[in-house]
Motif scaffolding. Structure first.
Motif, short mmCIF file in Angstrom:
data_model
loop_
_atom_site.label_atom_id
_atom_site.label_comp_id
_atom_site.label_asym_id
_atom_site.label_seq_id
_atom_site.Cartn_x
_atom_site.Cartn_y
_atom_site.Cartn_z
N VAL A 198 -23.59 17.49 -15.46
CA VAL A 198 -23.50 18.02 -14.11
C VAL A 198 -24.74 17.61 -13.30
O VAL A 198 -25.86 17.67 -13.81
N PRO A 199 -24.57 17.21 -12.04
CA PRO A 199 -25.72 16.84 -11.21
C PRO A 199 -26.71 18.00 -11.09
O PRO A 199 -26.32 19.16 -11.03
N ILE A 200 -27.97 17.67 -11.01
CA ILE A 200 -29.01 18.70 -10.95
C ILE A 200 -28.84 19.58 -9.72
O ILE A 200 -29.20 20.77 -9.74
N ILE A 201 -28.25 19.07 -8.64
CA ILE A 201 -28.06 19.86 -7.43
C ILE A 201 -27.18 21.07 -7.70
O ILE A 201 -27.34 22.13 -7.10
N THR A 202 -26.24 20.94 -8.66
CA THR A 202 -25.37 22.07 -9.00
C THR A 202 -26.18 23.19 -9.63
O THR A 202 -26.06 24.36 -9.23
N ALA A 203 -26.99 22.85 -10.61
CA ALA A 203 -27.81 23.86 -11.27
C ALA A 203 -28.81 24.48 -10.30
O ALA A 203 -29.03 25.71 -10.30
N MET A 204 -29.41 23.65 -9.45
CA MET A 204 -30.38 24.17 -8.49
C MET A 204 -29.71 25.10 -7.48
O MET A 204 -30.26 26.14 -7.12
N SER A 205 -28.52 24.73 -7.03
CA SER A 205 -27.80 25.57 -6.07
C SER A 205 -27.42 26.90 -6.70
O SER A 205 -27.55 27.96 -6.07
N MET A 206 -26.96 26.86 -7.95
CA MET A 206 -26.60 28.11 -8.63
C MET A 206 -27.83 28.99 -8.81
O MET A 206 -27.76 30.22 -8.64
N ALA A 207 -28.96 28.38 -9.16
CA ALA A 207 -30.19 29.16 -9.33
C ALA A 207 -30.59 29.82 -8.02
O ALA A 207 -31.01 30.99 -7.99
N ARG A 208 -30.46 29.10 -6.92
CA ARG A 208 -30.81 29.69 -5.62
C ARG A 208 -29.87 30.84 -5.28
O ARG A 208 -30.32 31.91 -4.86
N LYS A 263 -27.46 22.35 -19.14
CA LYS A 263 -27.84 22.97 -17.87
C LYS A 263 -27.45 24.44 -17.82
O LYS A 263 -28.06 25.22 -17.09
N THR A 264 -26.46 24.82 -18.61
CA THR A 264 -26.12 26.23 -18.72
C THR A 264 -27.32 27.01 -19.27
O THR A 264 -27.69 28.07 -18.75
N PHE A 265 -27.95 26.48 -20.30
CA PHE A 265 -29.12 27.16 -20.87
C PHE A 265 -30.33 27.07 -19.94
O PHE A 265 -31.12 28.01 -19.85
N ASP A 266 -30.48 25.95 -19.24
CA ASP A 266 -31.54 25.85 -18.24
C ASP A 266 -31.40 26.96 -17.21
O ASP A 266 -32.37 27.64 -16.85
N LEU A 267 -30.18 27.13 -16.72
CA LEU A 267 -29.92 28.14 -15.70
C LEU A 267 -30.12 29.54 -16.26
O LEU A 267 -30.73 30.40 -15.61
N ALA A 268 -29.62 29.78 -17.47
CA ALA A 268 -29.75 31.11 -18.09
C ALA A 268 -31.22 31.50 -18.21
O ALA A 268 -31.59 32.65 -17.91
N ALA A 269 -32.04 30.56 -18.63
CA ALA A 269 -33.47 30.85 -18.79
C ALA A 269 -34.13 31.12 -17.45
O ALA A 269 -35.00 32.00 -17.33
N SER A 270 -33.71 30.40 -16.42
CA SER A 270 -34.38 30.52 -15.12
C SER A 270 -34.00 31.80 -14.38
O SER A 270 -34.80 32.30 -13.59
N VAL A 271 -32.79 32.32 -14.61
CA VAL A 271 -32.36 33.50 -13.86
C VAL A 271 -32.32 34.77 -14.71
O VAL A 271 -31.96 35.84 -14.22
N GLY A 272 -32.66 34.66 -16.00
CA GLY A 272 -32.68 35.84 -16.85
C GLY A 272 -31.32 36.33 -17.28
O GLY A 272 -31.10 37.54 -17.44
#
Length: 269
Positions: free
Chosen positions: A70-80, A103-112
């Motif tokens: 998945v493009p990084i913009i997707t993960a960044m947008s979800m995090a925002r 990226k699922t785990f990247d996002l999980a770690a970043s948003v708790g």
């Protein structure tokens, strides 16, 4: 089971929060922008929580067609989006970036996030081509990004796909639990909103009695008692939406009626 610790109940109902299409997605509405994505999600969080669900799983469900990387913009947008919504959550929250476990785990770690759902092992062919999941690499990535304690709900077979080798549900469940130690196994219908086979869930539970088995799709007001009798919990999305339409927003009245029936079945006090 860990579910009681996180969700506060046996046989939890985890509601899907399908984020509207995001930047970079073919269906993204540039005129409405991310403000629309956030405001729509805020309305749905209120409907789901007021309606009484036990947890919420946030996904990029409308990022059609899905991608393995998945493009990084997707993960960044979800995090925002999630960052601006976190103050509204009063129940456990999980995340999924569809078809991209890294990226699922990247996002999980970043948003708790407390839990994730996804496909973390196996080789499949389907509408999105051939997908091979290197579970050893994926789980080491999970630890490396600080998501060690995040609970993992494994799709046994992803929607719209089939194993590349001929394997029974029992074989898939048995080997997945032995090699991967999932926190839960997910049994889905062929597409979102399609009913999971209760006979398959019963067969899977018999093989791996100590691992929770969830109905992953197609749980409705009309079948909820039959579904919960065959499994340990359910992921619910489409049935909560206005008119039961996959593309519409979750509505309080539909959530409340559904959860009233669930509470009666569970014998909640």
């Amino acid at each position: 089971m860990w579910m009681k610790e996180i969700f506060g109940t046996d046989k939890p109902i985890v509601a899907m929060l399908h984020l509207a299409a995001l930047p970079g997605d073919p269906l993204y509405d540039e005129n409405k922008g991310l403000c629309y994505v956030i405001e729509r999600a805020k309305r749905e969080i209120k409907a789901l929580q007021d309606g009484g669900v036990d947890g919420i799983l946030i996904s990029n469900e409308y990022s059609f067609p899905y991608m393995g990387d998945v493009p990084i913009i997707t993960a960044m947008s979800m995090a925002r989006v999630i960052g601006q919504l976190k103050e509204y959550f009063t129940i456990p929250m999980g995340v999924q970036i569809i078809s991209d476990p890294y990226k699922t785990f990247d996002l999980a770690a970043s948003v708790g996030a407390k839990f994730v759902r996804g496909t973390f092992t196996g080789s499949f062919a389907g509408d999105h081509g051939i997908a091979v999941y290197d579970t050893g690499k994926i789980m080491r990535h999970k630890i490396a990004v600080g998501a060690k304690d995040v609970k993992c709900m494994y799709n046994l077979v992803p929607e719209a796909a089939k194993y590349l080798v001929d394997r029974s549900w029992e074989e898939i469940a048995d080997s997945t639990v032995f090699h991967c130690k999932p926190d839960a196994l997910m049994v889905a219908g062929f597409l979102a909103g399609r009913e999971a086979d209760t006979q398959i869930m019963t067969r899977v539970k018999k093989v791996v009695p100590n691992t929770p088995v969830f109905a992953n799709t197609g749980v409705r007001y009309e079948n909820i008692e039959m579904q919960l009798a065959a499994c340990d919990g359910a992921i619910v999305g489409t049935t909560f939406k206005e008119d039961g339409d996959f593309y519409k927003e979750a509505k309080y009245d539909r959530v409340k009626a559904f959860m009233n029936k669930v509470r009666e079945f569970r014998g909640d006090k």
